[in-house]
Write an enzyme that holds these catalytic residues in place. Sequence first.
Site, PDB file in Angstrom:
ATOM      1  N   TRP A 561       2.636  11.687  -3.769  1.00  0.00           N
ATOM      2  CA  TRP A 561       1.395  11.014  -4.140  1.00  0.00           C
ATOM      3  C   TRP A 561       0.745  10.342  -2.934  1.00  0.00           C
ATOM      4  CZ3 TRP A 561       0.773   5.498  -6.193  1.00  0.00           C
ATOM      5  CH2 TRP A 561       1.671   4.609  -5.579  1.00  0.00           C
ATOM      6  N   ASP A 562       1.535  10.159  -1.876  1.00  0.00           N
ATOM      7  CA  ASP A 562       0.989   9.609  -0.631  1.00  0.00           C
ATOM      8  C   ASP A 562      -0.293  10.336  -0.227  1.00  0.00           C
ATOM      9  OD1 ASP A 562       3.791   9.269  -0.929  1.00  0.00           O
ATOM     10  OD2 ASP A 562       3.969   8.651   1.160  1.00  0.00           O
ATOM     11  N   GLU A 700       9.780   1.732  -8.646  1.00  0.00           N
ATOM     12  CA  GLU A 700      10.996   2.529  -8.391  1.00  0.00           C
ATOM     13  C   GLU A 700      12.304   1.745  -8.433  1.00  0.00           C
ATOM     14  OE1 GLU A 700      10.301   4.721  -4.785  1.00  0.00           O
ATOM     15  OE2 GLU A 700       8.986   6.160  -5.761  1.00  0.00           O
ATOM     16  N   LYS A 799       9.772  -3.218  -5.926  1.00  0.00           N
ATOM     17  CA  LYS A 799       9.824  -2.599  -4.602  1.00  0.00           C
ATOM     18  C   LYS A 799       8.464  -2.625  -3.905  1.00  0.00           C
ATOM     19  CE  LYS A 799      11.103   1.796  -2.379  1.00  0.00           C
ATOM     20  NZ  LYS A 799      11.588   3.179  -2.617  1.00  0.00           N
ATOM     21  N   GLN A 800       7.421  -2.311  -4.664  1.00  0.00           N
ATOM     22  CA  GLN A 800       6.091  -2.200  -4.059  1.00  0.00           C
ATOM     23  C   GLN A 800       5.026  -2.462  -5.108  1.00  0.00           C
ATOM     24  OE1 GLN A 800       4.823   2.012  -3.276  1.00  0.00           O
ATOM     25  NE2 GLN A 800       6.928   2.478  -3.911  1.00  0.00           N
TER      26      GLN A 800
END
Length: 975
Positions: A561-562, A700, A799-800
């Site tokens: 997806w980056d 994640e 995580k993000q």
Amino acid sequence: MTVADRTFEAIIFDWDGTAVPDRAADAEPVRSRVEALSQAGVDVAVVSGTHVSNIDGQLRARPAGPGRLYLCLNRGSEVFAVDEQGPQLVWRRTATPEEDARLDRAAALTIARLAATGLMAVLVSQRLNRRKIDLIPEPEWADPPKARLAELLDAVTERLRSHNIPNLGAAVELARDAAREAGLDDARVTSDAKHVEIGLTDKSDSARWVLDDLWRRGIGPGLVLIAGDEFGSMGGVTGSDAWMLIPEASRSFAVSVGQEPEGVPPGVLHVSGGPAVFVALLDDQLSRRECKRVPAVDEDPAWTLAIDGEVPELERVHESLLTLADGNFGTRGSREEDGEASDPLVVAQGIYSNPTGGLPALLPAPSWSDLTIEMAQPVKQRRVLDLRTGVLLRESASAAGSLRTFRFSSLANPGVMGLRAEGPAETLDAKPDLAPLSIAANSGGIAAATWTTSRTLDSRSTVERLARYLANPHQLPTVEEVVHGSQGLRERGFDRILAAHRAAWASRWADAQISIEGDPEAQLAARFGLFHLMASVADIGEAAVGARGLSGLAYLGHVFWDAEVFVLPVLAATHPTAARAMLEYRIRRLPAAQAAAAASGLCGARFPWESAGDGTDVTPRSARNHDGLLVAIPTGEYEEHITADVAWAAWHYAQWSGDSQFLSGPGRSLIAETARYWTSRVRHDSSGSAHLDGVEGPDEYHVPVDDNAFTNVMARWNLRRAAELAMRDGQAAPGEEIASWRKIADALVDGYDPTTGRYEQFAGFFKLEPLVIADFAPPPVAADVLLGPGRVAGAQIIKQADVLMLHHLIPDEVAPGSLLPNLSFYGPRTAHGSSLSPAIQAGLLARAGQPDDALPLLRLALRIDLDDLTGSTAGGLHLATFGGVWQALAYGFLGLWPAANGLTIHPQLPGEWTALEMTVRFAGQRVSVRAEPDAVTICAGAPVPVCLGGGSAVEVGPAPVQFKRKADAWERVTP
């Protein structure tokens, strides 16, 4: 004569006294060199105060190119381009009637004031943009030769003093005061010892025009030689050639061949000798070209990354940082002789192979940059990557002598590479050429070959190599294709290919400029990231953009997806053809995505978490953790939001580019098929609400979960855009399907609590252990390693950015006013264990009006690879982080966003920055936006609508429009 061990790409020089002793001299020695330099690809500009008939009549050069010849004449008022047909006017500065009137008044005031001292002065000429006043009319001085200049100056100075004027400089200052009184605050007042001239232009305008023209073609001032004979002052008056030493020429090499009785300014080399020495300088440059000497780099600290010394344990990191790529092929910045600490690599975008039966990975191609270098331990080593022109220079020095190498991967001719090297004969030698060959991949493959020439002269070797690579993901290129395509390549030669490469990068940067005034370190880091991002994506055919681009084999070159969420937006806004090529990769793999959905008993298309050549899921099912234990990788099964991410990228590309045909054609299929997937994927409960169970969000650390807010709201957005697009196209989808899309979108739960303004990240998140990451370690930190995966799974540590990604990607889809409550809640809980996270949160903080709080996170993202903060840069650069940085600057600090009614702008600058300026392409036009603390200036190639600070749309065109901040609104202050 050698005055600098440097090969220049352009030469700017004065005519009288520099190129020729006087107007009657034979100019053949200069003419022949100018034509030869043009043939060698060097640009030449003659700067003089006289008319074209005088200079062209004496020079009579008729160059055939490719180097350009300009005559910059009439005191900076005219520029002529000269080719085989003769001079043609390409630019002229013409005074307005008002300016002419002011020039007349300035001349009259000057004459009157000189006359008041008893000095006779008359207006002797009224030329384009200037008035010339004769201080002491004496016919024998009508055109004094340079040899008599000192004698003339002494005589004039004595005459001036007899009339109560201390020196020539005082007369010039008197004229300058008169010009200011006449309303010409920026008048250029000069003197040639006999006359005073008041004008609108001078040699500085000539130099500025030439340097700007060179800059647009990738030639910076550090590659320019400026020659003259009057740089030093005379009689208190600035030397006429010193006007060429403008700030934009600060890195140019300036040399005077004149007498310079009062010395030269700092930075100018004085060699004297007149025209004969100047001709010798031209001969030296021609000799360097003939001997194929290594080109120079314009070492602008705002555009170059320099790595000094040799640190073996960091060599692989440095190789990643110094990668050269052309959108199709990437070459790591390994030293030409490699070495034990080295990890050389050449890869082609989208060419995958798995000969051992494992997961497909980018296929390494044979190297083109290998040389035999046998050098004792160097006492000095330096590598310089020029971000503005995409070239890499290496300089090494040892007891045996100096070694220099220079290479590039052509952006103008993808698949073409060039290398030059020079060094002591006993140190440097060329390896055998890479014979034409083809390498097969899973599908398609790579073909390559190199051609090398070398010579040794006076115990010094030079090597020049051209390489050609072809890659095709569907069909193996043949050896014959490589050889056939190389014929014209070798005829063009290294220098012409390099010139086209530089110009291509200059053009690319013109649409993607970033300037951060007040923070040069951030500016360089932002440009570094954008350089590598732009270099990693092809703009023809399809572009499979892996997580590390073309700089390494980490993640095997797989597409995540980056690509859609982090990389594509940058290109959609700066180079739309590359964004379109990225979407083409997904379009051609839509059948595989449809097959994946069908295999699960679902409709539409489900795109894989990790993709390679054929579009099937290539996510590994397990991997070794930091303790060496085999752990499961669940992302391929649960991280389904990528399906909506692909649809978002298609829509976002169209918003920036204005490519409505794309959404009516192949883009519509991406959006419709992904919407169909969500309709079959949701679960309806007894109350009619729709749910997405067993998914994984960007976080994640928590998997699987139900009703992840990011996944659900992205799916809702996807469904609504599909319905909107179908209605726009005249119900391209059945009416009942459109109604179903809308109904399911409205029914999808999103976890939003209007009382707190927060979204629950997933069902049950608010019931987890309420931890914040600062209680354990300052971010960034791998919280699952620090605390263990079990505890992290049961805690509110993420995580993000997850919920926050919604506010970043689809701000119109989230509840109004919910950004700050969610930033306040999720920010302290984010470990930033992913390199994707800091930049996104920085951009959101800026958007929320907290730009100073955003700076530490932005700087963290900026240094991810430059400081190897994750310890993984050796495996390749973090392309998505670079995209996140650009988005933080554009979407966050500058407040840019493409909308149906125009380009919205809402800047929020931190206190440390004095200005942020970015250039983008919107609706097919180049748009430049400069934000200062209380002002915004905007211009566009052609009229485009812009909305500043939430105000109504206004059209902005080529003429800059400025707005000033008034309380919470913006007021237009220019027409």
